[in-house]
Design a protein around this motif. Sequence first.
Motif, PDB file in Angstrom:
ATOM      1  N   SER A  55     -17.219  -2.971   1.408  1.00  0.00           N
ATOM      2  CA  SER A  55     -17.752  -1.970   0.479  1.00  0.00           C
ATOM      3  C   SER A  55     -17.593  -0.549   1.004  1.00  0.00           C
ATOM      4  O   SER A  55     -17.665   0.417   0.231  1.00  0.00           O
ATOM      5  CB  SER A  55     -19.245  -2.251   0.214  1.00  0.00           C
ATOM      6  OG  SER A  55     -19.976  -2.220   1.432  1.00  0.00           O
ATOM      7  N   ALA A  56     -17.393  -0.378   2.309  1.00  0.00           N
ATOM      8  CA  ALA A  56     -17.238   0.966   2.874  1.00  0.00           C
ATOM      9  C   ALA A  56     -15.888   1.579   2.535  1.00  0.00           C
ATOM     10  O   ALA A  56     -15.743   2.806   2.576  1.00  0.00           O
ATOM     11  CB  ALA A  56     -17.420   0.915   4.388  1.00  0.00           C
ATOM     12  N   ARG A  57     -14.906   0.746   2.218  1.00  0.00           N
ATOM     13  CA  ARG A  57     -13.569   1.199   1.822  1.00  0.00           C
ATOM     14  C   ARG A  57     -12.916   2.085   2.889  1.00  0.00           C
ATOM     15  O   ARG A  57     -12.371   3.148   2.586  1.00  0.00           O
ATOM     16  CB  ARG A  57     -13.616   1.933   0.479  1.00  0.00           C
ATOM     17  CG  ARG A  57     -14.014   1.049  -0.692  1.00  0.00           C
ATOM     18  CD  ARG A  57     -13.956   1.800  -2.009  1.00  0.00           C
ATOM     19  NE  ARG A  57     -14.319   0.932  -3.124  1.00  0.00           N
ATOM     20  CZ  ARG A  57     -14.338   1.323  -4.400  1.00  0.00           C
ATOM     21  NH1 ARG A  57     -13.995   2.583  -4.704  1.00  0.00           N
ATOM     22  NH2 ARG A  57     -14.683   0.483  -5.355  1.00  0.00           N
ATOM     23  N   ARG A  58     -13.026   1.670   4.111  1.00  0.00           N
ATOM     24  CA  ARG A  58     -12.328   2.355   5.197  1.00  0.00           C
ATOM     25  C   ARG A  58     -11.933   1.327   6.243  1.00  0.00           C
ATOM     26  O   ARG A  58     -12.534   0.252   6.354  1.00  0.00           O
ATOM     27  CB  ARG A  58     -13.206   3.438   5.834  1.00  0.00           C
ATOM     28  CG  ARG A  58     -14.505   2.945   6.431  1.00  0.00           C
ATOM     29  CD  ARG A  58     -15.356   4.116   6.908  1.00  0.00           C
ATOM     30  NE  ARG A  58     -16.612   3.669   7.482  1.00  0.00           N
ATOM     31  CZ  ARG A  58     -16.787   3.358   8.759  1.00  0.00           C
ATOM     32  NH1 ARG A  58     -15.757   3.447   9.605  1.00  0.00           N
ATOM     33  NH2 ARG A  58     -17.970   2.979   9.206  1.00  0.00           N
TER      34      ARG A  58
ATOM     35  N   PRO B  85     -16.230  -1.977   9.676  1.00  0.00           N
ATOM     36  CA  PRO B  85     -16.982  -1.674   8.453  1.00  0.00           C
ATOM     37  C   PRO B  85     -16.869  -2.799   7.435  1.00  0.00           C
ATOM     38  O   PRO B  85     -15.886  -3.563   7.419  1.00  0.00           O
ATOM     39  CB  PRO B  85     -16.333  -0.381   7.960  1.00  0.00           C
ATOM     40  CG  PRO B  85     -14.944  -0.422   8.519  1.00  0.00           C
ATOM     41  CD  PRO B  85     -15.053  -1.121   9.840  1.00  0.00           C
ATOM     42  N   LEU B  86     -17.857  -2.901   6.582  1.00  0.00           N
ATOM     43  CA  LEU B  86     -17.838  -3.894   5.525  1.00  0.00           C
ATOM     44  C   LEU B  86     -16.824  -3.496   4.455  1.00  0.00           C
ATOM     45  O   LEU B  86     -16.430  -2.329   4.354  1.00  0.00           O
ATOM     46  CB  LEU B  86     -19.234  -4.033   4.914  1.00  0.00           C
ATOM     47  CG  LEU B  86     -20.336  -4.527   5.870  1.00  0.00           C
ATOM     48  CD1 LEU B  86     -21.682  -4.519   5.169  1.00  0.00           C
ATOM     49  CD2 LEU B  86     -20.005  -5.920   6.388  1.00  0.00           C
TER      50      LEU B  86
ATOM     51  N   GLN C 236     -16.970  -7.875  11.476  1.00  0.00           N
ATOM     52  CA  GLN C 236     -17.882  -7.281  10.507  1.00  0.00           C
ATOM     53  C   GLN C 236     -19.324  -7.713  10.752  1.00  0.00           C
ATOM     54  O   GLN C 236     -20.253  -6.891  10.662  1.00  0.00           O
ATOM     55  CB  GLN C 236     -17.454  -7.661   9.090  1.00  0.00           C
ATOM     56  CG  GLN C 236     -16.137  -7.025   8.654  1.00  0.00           C
ATOM     57  CD  GLN C 236     -15.709  -7.466   7.276  1.00  0.00           C
ATOM     58  OE1 GLN C 236     -16.379  -8.295   6.640  1.00  0.00           O
ATOM     59  NE2 GLN C 236     -14.594  -6.928   6.789  1.00  0.00           N
TER      60      GLN C 236
END
Length: 301
Positions: free
Chosen positions: A231-234, A228-229, A222
Amino acid sequence: MQPIGRTSRLLCTLQQQVAKTGFGLTRQLHGISEGAQAPSIQRPIGSNRRVAPAAGTVGTLNWPQSQQLRAVNPFPSTIQAWMMDFGSNNPVEILDVQRSVFAAPIRTDIIHRAVTYERNLRRQGTHSARTRSEVRGSTRKIQPQKGTGGARHGTRRAPQFVGGGKAHGPKSRSHEIGIQRKVWLMALRSVLSAKYAQDQLIFVDNMKLESHRTGDLNRVLQVNGWAPLPSARRDASIMLLPLMSGDLAANLRNMEIASRNISGVSLMNAADAEVYEILRHDYLIMDRNALDLLQSILKPM
């Protein structure tokens, strides 16, 4: 026989005189000695080099030896890429990689053939349905042939009845198809070239980890911008491609354990690289040993 006119006789006489004295005039004009051979249309006047044999002689043509023409590639044989540090994503050095491997023409049709080949190898092929000769039941004729007013029927195991066999159903078989090795290598070069062109190919010095904890590896991915972080939720989409053979596998034991529980992160030995696995991930990360191996295998002869 028609009589020859005066004009015709003069023309014939003039042609004979030109044939006799014409070469003498040519000798005087070009300075050719009396004993020299008459010039031929195959030999330039004033040149002693034999271009072709004279008339009446037998021999091979004395043409200059033909030289083989070779196309010159205006591009250099190598291209440059960054070698990054796996822990901090800082540049370590500039690499010269083979253009024929990482900047080859991207053939989508060849990639499709290789992906179809690899995915068919993964199919188990254990699907099977029972035919009318394999289902349970009697072969007795269920009704008379005539007199019922209905259609003619035989055994209850026919496909039109509930519980009957399956007509033209699937059977256990192998879905494997053939592909030439050179075609598969071309597909692998095309995929690597596509990753390089899209800036999704990352070279790292090594993939050694101090810890086998999943959180440590996830944090490194990350911070480096490869995953992805939260917070990206993926999920991430990363393909780790180190060379894991011999003593190198022991050094990558922490990497193998840490990458097991991260969704979207795959670890594969560079010696077992597949076109489909590289293609379905966004980022491809390989170490120096994997780079040397792939260049030695994929470099055209």
